[in-house]
Design a protein around this motif. Structure first.
Motif: not given
Length: 160
Positions: A5-8, A16-22, A36-46, A48-52
């Protein structure tokens, strides 16, 4: 399949604009829903750094924890209970600025202060929810709702 992932840094919109196409690239061609759900959860956490960040899936008329990133979670949630169960019951996204003020909030982690829950649909039925928790009060707004609703549309078999 994209594996890095390219975390910006930047505004919420830019992230969000960067992450959605990724996320789209992560799930493209993958037929396993759990993967797919596992990778999406990981991408969002990476990003945005949210707790869960994770998904609860409807099984035998209750929500059962699915793929997630973060501290240990509640395993089962009944329809209409807590933020996730209420989102499922109402078939609507819920934004909770202060989880302590939400009637019937289920505390899976004492660190959670605010939450957003987005339902996942298949053939018009709620099949699960995307749940995101933050350590900050009032961490989520209409912009998060808009983008997270777009994220779940990318999941194969969801919102079709």
């Amino acid at each position: 399949m994209a594996e890095d992932l390219q975390i910006i840094a930047g505004s919420k919109t830019e992230r969000y604009t960067s992450l959605l196409p990724q996320i789209g690239a992560l799930v493209a061609g993958e037929t396993d829903g759990i993967a797919n759900l596992a990778n999406i959860a990981a991408a969002l956490k990476e990003q945005f750094g949210w707790l869960w960040v994770g998904v609860y899936l409807v099984k035998n008329n209750e929500l059962v924890v699915g793929p997630f990133q973060g501290p240990v979670a509640c395993t089962r949630i009944r329809k209409g209970k807590g933020v996730c169960g209420t989102s499922w019951e109402k078939a609507a996204t819920l934004i909770v600025p202060d989880v302590e003020a939400f009637p019937g909030h289920i505390s899976c982690s004492s660190l959670s202060r605010s939450e957003i829950v987005v339902p996942l649909f298949h053939n018009g039925e709620v099949i699960g929810v995307l749940d995101v928790d933050s350590v900050e009060l009032n961490a989520f707004d209409a912009e998060d709702q808009r983008w997270l609703e777009e994220v779940v549309k990318v999941i194969p078999g969801v919102n079709d």
